[in-house]
Scaffold this active site. Structure first.
Site, PDB file in Angstrom:
ATOM      1  N   CYS A 152       0.844  -1.192   0.000  1.00  0.00           N
ATOM      2  CA  CYS A 152       0.000   0.000   0.000  1.00  0.00           C
ATOM      3  C   CYS A 152       0.882   1.246   0.000  1.00  0.00           C
ATOM      4  O   CYS A 152       1.448   1.617   1.030  1.00  0.00           O
ATOM      5  CB  CYS A 152      -0.927   0.014   1.220  1.00  0.00           C
ATOM      6  SG  CYS A 152      -1.999   1.458   1.249  1.00  0.00           S
ATOM      7  N   CYS A 182      -0.364   3.985   2.459  1.00  0.00           N
ATOM      8  CA  CYS A 182      -0.110   3.691   3.876  1.00  0.00           C
ATOM      9  C   CYS A 182       1.375   3.707   4.216  1.00  0.00           C
ATOM     10  O   CYS A 182       1.765   4.160   5.284  1.00  0.00           O
ATOM     11  CB  CYS A 182      -0.660   2.314   4.236  1.00  0.00           C
ATOM     12  SG  CYS A 182      -2.413   2.097   3.948  1.00  0.00           S
ATOM     13  N   ASP A 183       2.195   3.181   3.326  1.00  0.00           N
ATOM     14  CA  ASP A 183       3.568   2.878   3.683  1.00  0.00           C
ATOM     15  C   ASP A 183       4.636   3.776   3.066  1.00  0.00           C
ATOM     16  O   ASP A 183       5.799   3.680   3.424  1.00  0.00           O
ATOM     17  CB  ASP A 183       3.883   1.424   3.335  1.00  0.00           C
ATOM     18  CG  ASP A 183       2.989   0.459   4.090  1.00  0.00           C
ATOM     19  OD1 ASP A 183       2.497   0.838   5.172  1.00  0.00           O
ATOM     20  OD2 ASP A 183       2.778  -0.668   3.618  1.00  0.00           O
TER      21      ASP A 183
END
Length: 162
Positions: A129, A132-133
């Site tokens: 992701c 997200c990351d």
């Protein structure tokens, strides 16, 4: 027995829906087969209410403990089909349930590339992701493997997704 609502998915979205419906005195059931991608996530650092990082597994565990404390029934089963006659009919491998409404909170699936050793590197640099990351890899060299899909509505390209 006919439930007011059956929630399919026992991750954060499903448990949150269950909490709100339970507080509104609805007769509910949560069904989920596992913790999905979140269960494999080593570091969650963008979730409201946690001063420190938490693993996806621990986040799921805390949500399930909260649901248990509120006496929300949770079944660990895989849903095979959803139908509708007078009520919704939710069929699993072992049971058939009925409800006036169904909430789908199943998260998303992903395709894992067929690269030797990739499973062992998940959470150690292999991520699924970008939103997200990406923060964890700021100012570092990265490689992106994936595909570009086009989203269509009535035959017209309305957005590009990755």
């Amino acid at each position: 027995m006919i439930y007011d609502s059956i929630i399919i998915g026992k991750g954060p979205a499903g448990i949150t829906a269950g909490i709100y419906l339970k507080r509104a005195n609805h007769h509910i059931l949560v069904i989920g087969k596992d913790g999905g991608a979140l269960e494999k996530t080593k570091v969650v650092d963008n979730y409201y209410g946690f001063a420190n990082t938490i693993s996806g597994k621990d986040l799921l565990k805390q949500g399930l403990e909260q649901a248990k404390r509120l006496e929300i029934p949770i079944e660990t089963e895989e849903v095979l089909s959803i139908g509708k006659d007078e009520n919704f009919v939710v069929e699993t491998r072992n049971n058939v349930y009925q409800a006036k409404s169904v909430i789908l909170a199943t998260g998303t699936s992903r395709n894992t590339p067929k690269i030797k050793g990739i499973k062992e590197l998940e959470g150690k640099g292999v991520s699924y992701c970008a939103i997200c990351d990406a923060f964890f890899y700021r100012n570092k060299s990265v490689a992106v493997i994936g595909s570009r899909r086009l989203c269509y509505k009535r035959g017209k390209n309305i957005a590009s997704c990755c």
